[in-house]
Design an enzyme around this catalytic site. Structure first.
Site, PDB file in Angstrom:
ATOM      1  N   CYS A  98     -16.953   1.577  -0.862  1.00  0.00           N
ATOM      2  CA  CYS A  98     -18.241   2.064  -1.116  1.00  0.00           C
ATOM      3  C   CYS A  98     -18.838   2.823  -0.161  1.00  0.00           C
ATOM      4  CB  CYS A  98     -19.357   1.073  -1.713  1.00  0.00           C
ATOM      5  SG  CYS A  98     -19.667   0.010  -0.426  1.00  0.00           S
ATOM      6  N   LYS A 131     -18.373 -15.245  -9.132  1.00  0.00           N
ATOM      7  CA  LYS A 131     -17.648 -14.667 -10.284  1.00  0.00           C
ATOM      8  C   LYS A 131     -16.736 -13.458  -9.722  1.00  0.00           C
ATOM      9  CE  LYS A 131     -16.926 -11.929 -13.030  1.00  0.00           C
ATOM     10  NZ  LYS A 131     -15.397 -10.955 -12.739  1.00  0.00           N
ATOM     11  N   PHE A 153     -13.568  -5.509  -6.992  1.00  0.00           N
ATOM     12  CA  PHE A 153     -12.109  -5.758  -6.225  1.00  0.00           C
ATOM     13  C   PHE A 153     -11.803  -5.270  -5.145  1.00  0.00           C
ATOM     14  CE2 PHE A 153     -11.809  -1.433  -7.672  1.00  0.00           C
ATOM     15  CZ  PHE A 153     -10.993  -0.817  -6.669  1.00  0.00           C
ATOM     16  N   GLU A 170     -11.681 -10.100 -11.445  1.00  0.00           N
ATOM     17  CA  GLU A 170     -10.263 -10.510 -12.030  1.00  0.00           C
ATOM     18  C   GLU A 170      -9.011  -9.941 -11.456  1.00  0.00           C
ATOM     19  OE1 GLU A 170     -12.740  -8.977 -13.427  1.00  0.00           O
ATOM     20  OE2 GLU A 170     -12.096  -7.843 -14.950  1.00  0.00           O
ATOM     21  N   GLU A 185     -18.224   9.441  -8.731  1.00  0.00           N
ATOM     22  CA  GLU A 185     -17.552   8.779  -7.756  1.00  0.00           C
ATOM     23  C   GLU A 185     -16.247   8.438  -8.019  1.00  0.00           C
ATOM     24  OE1 GLU A 185     -18.216   4.387  -7.762  1.00  0.00           O
ATOM     25  OE2 GLU A 185     -18.141   4.491  -5.718  1.00  0.00           O
ATOM     26  N   SER A 214     -19.656  -1.153  -9.782  1.00  0.00           N
ATOM     27  CA  SER A 214     -19.943   0.120 -10.077  1.00  0.00           C
ATOM     28  C   SER A 214     -21.376   0.475 -10.780  1.00  0.00           C
ATOM     29  CB  SER A 214     -18.942   0.549 -11.349  1.00  0.00           C
ATOM     30  OG  SER A 214     -19.169  -0.498 -12.452  1.00  0.00           O
TER      31      SER A 214
HETATM   32  P1  NAD Z   1     -16.761  -3.090 -11.434  1.00  0.00           P
HETATM   33  O1  NAD Z   1     -18.108  -2.688 -11.756  1.00  0.00           O
HETATM   34  O2  NAD Z   1     -15.866  -2.623 -12.577  1.00  0.00           O
HETATM   35  O3  NAD Z   1     -16.710  -4.487 -11.491  1.00  0.00           O
HETATM   36  C1  NAD Z   1     -17.445  -5.406 -10.456  1.00  0.00           C
HETATM   37  C2  NAD Z   1     -17.567  -6.777 -11.260  1.00  0.00           C
HETATM   38  O4  NAD Z   1     -18.294  -6.698 -12.518  1.00  0.00           O
HETATM   39  C3  NAD Z   1     -16.247  -7.395 -11.632  1.00  0.00           C
HETATM   40  O5  NAD Z   1     -16.487  -8.758 -11.176  1.00  0.00           O
HETATM   41  C4  NAD Z   1     -16.159  -7.438 -12.889  1.00  0.00           C
HETATM   42  O6  NAD Z   1     -15.342  -8.476 -13.569  1.00  0.00           O
HETATM   43  C5  NAD Z   1     -17.434  -7.494 -13.436  1.00  0.00           C
HETATM   44  N1  NAD Z   1     -17.809  -6.536 -14.591  1.00  0.00           N
HETATM   45  C6  NAD Z   1     -17.006  -5.452 -15.002  1.00  0.00           C
HETATM   46  N2  NAD Z   1     -17.405  -4.738 -16.153  1.00  0.00           N
HETATM   47  C7  NAD Z   1     -18.566  -5.501 -16.522  1.00  0.00           C
HETATM   48  C8  NAD Z   1     -19.566  -5.583 -17.764  1.00  0.00           C
HETATM   49  N3  NAD Z   1     -19.302  -4.583 -18.764  1.00  0.00           N
HETATM   50  N4  NAD Z   1     -20.179  -6.669 -17.824  1.00  0.00           N
HETATM   51  C9  NAD Z   1     -20.262  -7.693 -16.853  1.00  0.00           C
HETATM   52  N5  NAD Z   1     -19.488  -7.541 -15.811  1.00  0.00           N
HETATM   53  C10 NAD Z   1     -18.642  -6.651 -15.608  1.00  0.00           C
HETATM   54  O7  NAD Z   1     -16.493  -2.588 -10.007  1.00  0.00           O
HETATM   55  P2  NAD Z   1     -15.075  -2.632  -9.406  1.00  0.00           P
HETATM   56  O8  NAD Z   1     -13.971  -1.523 -10.178  1.00  0.00           O
HETATM   57  O9  NAD Z   1     -14.580  -3.779  -9.360  1.00  0.00           O
HETATM   58  O10 NAD Z   1     -15.466  -2.005  -7.987  1.00  0.00           O
HETATM   59  C11 NAD Z   1     -15.572  -0.768  -7.702  1.00  0.00           C
HETATM   60  C12 NAD Z   1     -17.106  -0.288  -7.695  1.00  0.00           C
HETATM   61  O11 NAD Z   1     -17.791  -1.262  -6.855  1.00  0.00           O
HETATM   62  C13 NAD Z   1     -17.248   1.014  -6.893  1.00  0.00           C
HETATM   63  O12 NAD Z   1     -18.117   1.700  -7.853  1.00  0.00           O
HETATM   64  C14 NAD Z   1     -18.037   0.852  -5.663  1.00  0.00           C
HETATM   65  O13 NAD Z   1     -18.700   1.931  -5.323  1.00  0.00           O
HETATM   66  C15 NAD Z   1     -18.825  -0.375  -5.972  1.00  0.00           C
HETATM   67  N6  NAD Z   1     -19.065  -1.251  -4.773  1.00  0.00           N
HETATM   68  C16 NAD Z   1     -20.311  -0.959  -4.098  1.00  0.00           C
HETATM   69  C17 NAD Z   1     -20.554  -1.599  -3.027  1.00  0.00           C
HETATM   70  C18 NAD Z   1     -21.939  -1.448  -2.349  1.00  0.00           C
HETATM   71  O14 NAD Z   1     -22.003  -2.137  -1.363  1.00  0.00           O
HETATM   72  N7  NAD Z   1     -22.750  -0.650  -2.943  1.00  0.00           N
HETATM   73  C19 NAD Z   1     -19.495  -2.149  -2.375  1.00  0.00           C
HETATM   74  C20 NAD Z   1     -18.297  -2.331  -2.909  1.00  0.00           C
HETATM   75  C21 NAD Z   1     -18.033  -1.702  -4.250  1.00  0.00           C
END
Ligand code: NAD
Length: 497
Positions: free
Chosen positions: A282, A174, A150, A177, A382, A227
């Site tokens: 991140c 994808k 997000f 959401e 985190e 994450s």
């Molecule tokens: P998230 O892991 O909750 O979601 C990321 C994506 O995965 C979304 O599209 C979500 O719909 C999908 N998703 C969530 N749970 C899932 C599951 N169980 N199975 C399959 N798909 C699933 O992350 P977030 O809260 O949207 O974003 C924040 C996180 O992203 C933080 O941990 C941040 O550090 C990380 N991030 C990392 C980088 C990087 O370059 N390393 C960059 C931006 C964000």
């Protein structure tokens, strides 16, 4: 009636019939501003079939033609920056200038991808006198998928698909959401730029659609950013299905402050890197590792009034604010819980962001902890909010060991005026992206982005040269021709179209 965010399938808005609906909130007010249907697994065959068909002719276009679409797309992104930044600010809550900033960084990847004719040149060797030549070609993989978080609704997808498309793949995005609208606008702009229908599609959803994509036999590769627990699962499932996967995860970035560092410069760096975008980056700095009590006391004295006076409020309606809200009520409660936990575990709460008063929205003030120790949860985990932890150490070596001991290793930085420490640090720190007197060392688009350890799963980083490697596979041809060429043969040169 509440606005419904559609999927983008085969060049058209397409409304999923799924009964599972997610509300999209304006985090500055808490109001529901739109809804998105969480697509169901049964829809995936239809979507992938368009990607498959479209890729077959897209891959036959010359790299030059594919680059021309990207040149046009870059122009359109620039022309539509205001609208895109507004969509991002509305759904994510970040300030308008932050939203424009992420678009600028994303456009840099588009500019890199415009150089695809050069990037796909491959390798050639000729065994003179034998008639044998060898050359390698970089060919597309097929249908690629991007699953994005997000916190950068435009930039993170832009890390992926411009390069994937220019390499001759089709792409299914994808997005999160929680902030899905920017993706649909970008799909419309790609179509306007001349991208054939079906080459880029957007499907909204959650775990159900992600699992369907991961197990679909016609998906060749998956790029994920999010994450760490989800990154790890996606990597394992995708690899088990025989797909190429790159999965970037979470972070806990440290900034090492040496006693000789210019404290004004360190203060400016920490204010931007710890509190910018409300800490939802991140590459945010969430730990300042300070060498020596004298330096730490001076830093706390410098930071505390600045953190207290951060302007927190709606990022779109009042663009002068330093920090907007957090993404959701659930996330606000989680971050507040960490602050409570830190205080309970014995860290000194110098500035408590929970004191900020706000009647609506998911706002939290800047928070500063001193005397944080490595066993505390606020150090280990985190938080993804505007919370900076100061850890005191006695020496450079102790600071370096601390950083190298952490499970996350996305970015880090050292602030010093001493070239010896700087050199030793970038040589020996076990982190993927390193800053020397630079707090957020995000690589330029022509380098690749990625951390180490549990901040990444898979061998290749995103964008830059690794992006091209990830979205292509090498084919090596060895050819032998008779040497007695008939020079009377008439050749006509093909055009470079
Ligand atoms: P998230 O892991 O909750 O979601 C990321 C994506 O995965 C979304 O599209 C979500 O719909 C999908 N998703 C969530 N749970 C899932 C599951 N169980 N199975 C399959 N798909 C699933 O992350 P977030 O809260 O949207 O974003 C924040 C996180 O992203 C933080 O941990 C941040 O550090 C990380 N991030 C990392 C980088 C990087 O370059 N390393 C960059 C931006 C964000």
């Amino acid at each position: 009636m509440t606005r419904q965010v559609p999927n983008f399938v085969n060049g058209e808005h397409h409304f999923s019939q799924s009964s599972r609906i997610a509300d999209i909130h304006n985090p500055a007010t808490g109001d529901i501003i739109a809804q998105v249907a969480l697509s169901s697994a049964s829809e995936i065959n239809h979507i992938v079939s368009h990607s498959l068909k479209a890729q077959l002719s897209w891959r036959e276009q010359s790299p030059l033609k594919r680059a021309r679409v990207m040149f046009k797309f870059k122009e359109l992104l620039e022309h539509n920056t205001k609208e895109l930044a507004t969509l991002i600010s509305q759904e994510h809550g970040k300030t308008h200038s932050d939203a424009k900033g992420e678009l600028t960084r994303g456009i840099e990847v588009v500019e890199f991808a415009c150089g695809i004719p050069h990037l796909l040149k491959g390798e050639f060797s000729s065994h003179v006198g034998t008639g044998v030549d060898s050359f390698s070609m970089m060919q597309p993989l097929g249908v690629c998928v991007g699953i994005t978080p997000f916190n950068f609704p435009a930039m993170v997808p832009l890390w992926m698909y411009p390069i994937a498309l220019c390499c001759g793949n089709s792409f299914i995005l994808k997005p999160s959401e929680k902030a899905p609208s920017a993706s649909i606008k970008m799909a419309e702009l790609l179509q306007q730029a001349g991208l054939p229908d079906g080459v880029f599609q957007v499907v909204h959803g959650d775990k159900e659609i992600v699992d369907a994509l991961l197990s679909h036999p016609d998906i060749a590769a998956v790029s994920f950013v999010g994450s760490t627990p989800v990154a790890k699962t996606i990597y394992q499932k995708g690899c088990a299905e025989g797909k190429r996967v790159q999965a970037l995860g979470g972070a806990k970035n440290h900034l090492l402050v040496m006693p000789d560092a210019d404290l004004q410069r360190v203060g400016n760096a920490l204010m931007a890197a710890a509190y910018g975008a409300t800490g939802e980056r991140c590459m945010a700095i969430s730990v300042a590792v300070v060498v020596g009590d004298k330096t730490a006391d001076a830093l706390i004295e410098h930071l505390a009034p600045r953190v207290e006076s951060l302007k927190v409020g709606p990022g779109l309606a009042q663009p002068e604010n330093d920090m907007g809200p957090l993404i959701s009520e659930a996330h606000l409660l989680k971050v507040r819980g960490y602050i409570e936990q830190g205080a309970k575990e014995g860290a000194e709460l110098v500035v408590d962001g929970r004191e900020l008063e706000s009647e609506t929205g998911y706002f939290l003030g800047g928070t500063l902890f001193d005397h944080v120790t490595p066993n505390m949860r606020i150090y280990r985990e985190e938080i993804f909010g505007p919370v900076l932890a100061v850890v005191r150490v006695e020496s450079y070596e102790q600071g370096l060991a601390l950083i190298n001991g952490h499970e996350f290793a996305n970015g880090t930085a050292i602030f010093t005026q001493n070239g010896h420490w700087a050199h030793h640090f970038y040589q020996h720190v076990e982190v993927g992206m390193v800053g020397i007197n630079v707090p957020i060392p995000v690589p330029m688009a022509f380098h690749s982005f990625g951390g180490w350890k549990r901040s990444i799963f898979g061998p290749l980083n995103m964008h830059g040269p690794d992006g091209v490697r990830f979205y292509t596979r090498m084919k090596t041809v060895t050819s032998s021709w008779p040497q007695d060429l008939n020079l009377d043969t008439q050749y006509s040169m093909p055009t470079m179209e």
